[in-house]
Design an enzyme around this catalytic site. Structure first.
Site, PDB file in Angstrom:
ATOM      1  N   ARG A 105       0.826  -1.199   0.000  1.00 34.15           N
ATOM      2  CA  ARG A 105       0.000   0.000   0.000  1.00 34.15           C
ATOM      3  C   ARG A 105       0.868   1.260   0.000  1.00 34.15           C
ATOM      4  O   ARG A 105       1.719   1.440   0.868  1.00 34.15           O
ATOM      5  CB  ARG A 105      -0.894  -0.011   1.234  1.00 34.15           C
ATOM      6  N   GLN A 124       4.678   3.962  11.001  1.00 30.03           N
ATOM      7  CA  GLN A 124       4.143   2.629  10.686  1.00 30.03           C
ATOM      8  C   GLN A 124       5.099   1.545  11.177  1.00 30.03           C
ATOM      9  O   GLN A 124       4.663   0.502  11.674  1.00 30.03           O
ATOM     10  CB  GLN A 124       3.919   2.497   9.173  1.00 30.03           C
ATOM     11  N   GLN A 125       6.381   1.794  11.054  1.00 28.82           N
ATOM     12  CA  GLN A 125       7.378   0.843  11.556  1.00 28.82           C
ATOM     13  C   GLN A 125       7.249   0.673  13.069  1.00 28.82           C
ATOM     14  O   GLN A 125       7.257  -0.447  13.587  1.00 28.82           O
ATOM     15  CB  GLN A 125       8.786   1.319  11.208  1.00 28.82           C
ATOM     16  N   TYR A 126       7.112   1.788  13.771  1.00 26.08           N
ATOM     17  CA  TYR A 126       7.015   1.735  15.230  1.00 26.08           C
ATOM     18  C   TYR A 126       5.717   1.055  15.669  1.00 26.08           C
ATOM     19  O   TYR A 126       5.690   0.373  16.701  1.00 26.08           O
ATOM     20  CB  TYR A 126       7.068   3.154  15.800  1.00 26.08           C
ATOM     21  N   ARG A 127       4.666   1.201  14.894  1.00 32.31           N
ATOM     22  CA  ARG A 127       3.388   0.586  15.243  1.00 32.31           C
ATOM     23  C   ARG A 127       3.398  -0.925  15.051  1.00 32.31           C
ATOM     24  O   ARG A 127       2.718  -1.647  15.790  1.00 32.31           O
ATOM     25  CB  ARG A 127       2.261   1.196  14.402  1.00 32.31           C
ATOM     26  N   GLY A 200      -9.055   1.897   6.257  1.00 31.53           N
ATOM     27  CA  GLY A 200     -10.413   1.439   5.965  1.00 31.53           C
ATOM     28  C   GLY A 200     -10.451   0.014   5.458  1.00 31.53           C
ATOM     29  O   GLY A 200     -11.406  -0.729   5.739  1.00 31.53           O
ATOM     30  N   GLU A 223     -10.090 -19.768  31.484  1.00 35.24           N
ATOM     31  CA  GLU A 223      -8.982 -20.361  32.246  1.00 35.24           C
ATOM     32  C   GLU A 223      -8.363 -19.345  33.199  1.00 35.24           C
ATOM     33  O   GLU A 223      -7.175 -19.416  33.520  1.00 35.24           O
ATOM     34  CB  GLU A 223      -7.907 -20.929  31.298  1.00 35.24           C
TER      35      GLU A 223
END
Length: 474
Positions: A105, A124-127, A200, A223
């Protein structure tokens, strides 16, 4: 016996019913059972560690109640060991979808004619990449924990009732409680972050990220509720701390608390950095976690004793010592074990290979990412002394994300389920995300058809005509 084997109707005195629809996992039936004046035969007793004789006397092969308790707890750990694995599977699926999607993307760029893949963005890398690192670390841990449980089960089957076997059962119980909780929390947060990072498209049902969320949710509860069973882990650690304080050498079968023998040396440690330091190492992470385990153990014990001095009993003293103390202790205990076990695996690889380097990056990234949640404790306890300590931690996380980014898709390919199992057009292994997504949309039943009410749109009544049935409510 519950049901008549011929009619499958409940026996008299037993009422059975369904509990109703759940948030997810509705293919699994959950029900309730009420017993009213119903006699349960002795033959139906679960009596491996204790039994009741026909004349009503209780008997057990264990002389020490702690040994009997440990054997029982170990046998009950199977569910928690398995649930930790369920969380790992869900996390691997979610992170595979999100990283493959992010690599394909494209969105925005430095010029009107250039768009950049989402994975190239630092945010985005950190996420995502710390969760990729966590998937590898947790995967090895789950295998190790499972094999320890297999060892315990095999010895139980052949009738091992030794003190060592009971100790192993208690340690497996403590570790599986904490592992189920921490891995469950990480997987939960991973799935949500992956859903949001896919925008989205991630909200589409066909992405399967919503399904993974619903399927994973019960892992946090059945459990044993995660936050509740962490108390059992903390109690286990506190028990060994009492042994240490009484002068005993701490020795547990899986070795997860052997660091307590060096408690005094560890608790005095400080993080030493200088202006020439550019990056934290894995050894820095491991030392920090050893200190956290010892420091939070000290704080928890002191807090409980303070509560007792104020007149509270054992129950309320521990109940009032969970937040910032025992709860955090149980978490850092399993996080330390996760890191240590993965490092033991890494050390088996030749150090001059890219394999060793990448796995070390993953372990360090996961460790620092987890460690940053404890920076307040590191400061309060005096392990961190300067703002540059935290800044160095943060800079190292971002540097490692940048380094791991180029290997991210290959790393995902190593852990992702096959496409027919993953079943997400956003996470197809061939990278053809848009083609797969388009195919999924146009093959949805009714996707290309007019709505059933299309005629109503065309047959709108004309205001003032004889067919105008629209009347004002005023």
């Amino acid at each position: 016996p519950i049901r008549d084997p011929v009619t499958l109707q409940p026996y008299p005195g037993i009422t059975i019913g369904d509990m109703g629809e759940k948030i997810g996992l509705n293919s699994i039936a959950n029900g309730f059972m009420v017993l009213h004046n119903y006699h349960i035969p002795r033959d139906n007793l679960l009596n491996r560690t204790g039994d009741v004789t026909p004349d009503g006397n209780y008997v057990t092969p264990y002389k020490d109640p702690k040994q009997r308790h440990g054997a029982s707890l170990g046998a009950l750990s199977a569910g928690r060991v398995g649930i930790a694995g369920f969380g790992l599977i869900n996390m691997k699926s979610a992170i595979s979808i999100a990283i493959r999607y992010s690599a394909v993307r494209k969105q925005f760029g430095p010029s009107p004619n250039e768009e950049v893949p989402l994975l190239e963005y630092q945010l985005q890398q950190y996420r995502l990449l710390p969760y990729l690192a966590a998937s590898f670390v947790i995967s090895h841990f789950c295998k190790w924990q499972y094999m320890e449980f297999v060892t315990f089960t095999a010895k139980s089957i052949v009738g091992d009732k030794s003190a060592e076997q009971a100790d192993l059962g208690r340690e497996i119980h403590a570790m599986s409680c904490a592992a189920k909780s921490v891995i469950g929390f990480i997987a939960r947060d991973c799935i949500q972050e992956c859903r949001e990072s896919c925008g989205g498209h991630g909200y589409l049902a066909v992405s399967r990220l919503g399904e993974l969320h619903d399927v994973h949710e019960p892992n946090l509860t059945y459990e044993g509720d995660n936050n509740v069973i962490l108390q059992q882990t903390a109690n286990y650690i506190l028990g060994y701390f009492k042994d240490y304080l009484s002068g005993k050498v701490v020795s547990c079968p899986m070795g997860t608390l052997d660091i307590l023998n060096d408690f005094q040396q560890i608790i005095r440690k400080k993080f030493l950095s200088d202006s020439n330091s550019f990056q934290m190492t894995f050894q820095d992470v491991l030392f920090a976690y050893e200190w956290l385990v010892c420091y939070l153990l000290f704080l928890s014990e002191r807090k409980i004793q303070t509560e007792k001095k104020e007149g509270k009993d054992e129950f309320w003293s521990k109940a009032n010592s969970q937040v910032f103390h025992c709860h955090s202790l149980a978490i850092v205990y399993v996080e330390h074990t996760l890191l240590k076990k993965f490092q033991e695996l890494i050390e088996e690889a030749p150090k001059d290979t890219g394999f060793y380097q990448v796995l070390t990056q993953l372990n360090t990234l996961y460790g620092l990412w987890s460690l940053q949640k404890h920076t307040a404790t590191l400061y309060c306890g005096g392990y961190f002394n300067y703002p540059r300590d935290v800044q160095l931690l943060r800079d190292t996380i971002l540097n490692l994300c940048s380094q791991v980014k180029d290997q991210a898709v290959s790393l995902v390919d190593a852990i992702a389920p096959p496409d027919h199992i993953l079943r997400s057009p956003l996470g197809v292994s061939n990278g053809k995300v848009y083609e797969s997504l388009y195919r999924a949309m146009i093959t949805t039943p009714g996707a290309m058809e007019r709505p059933k009410w299309w005629k109503e749109v065309l047959d709108r009544p004309v205001r003032g005509s004889k067919n105008d049935e629209l009347k004002s409510k005023l």
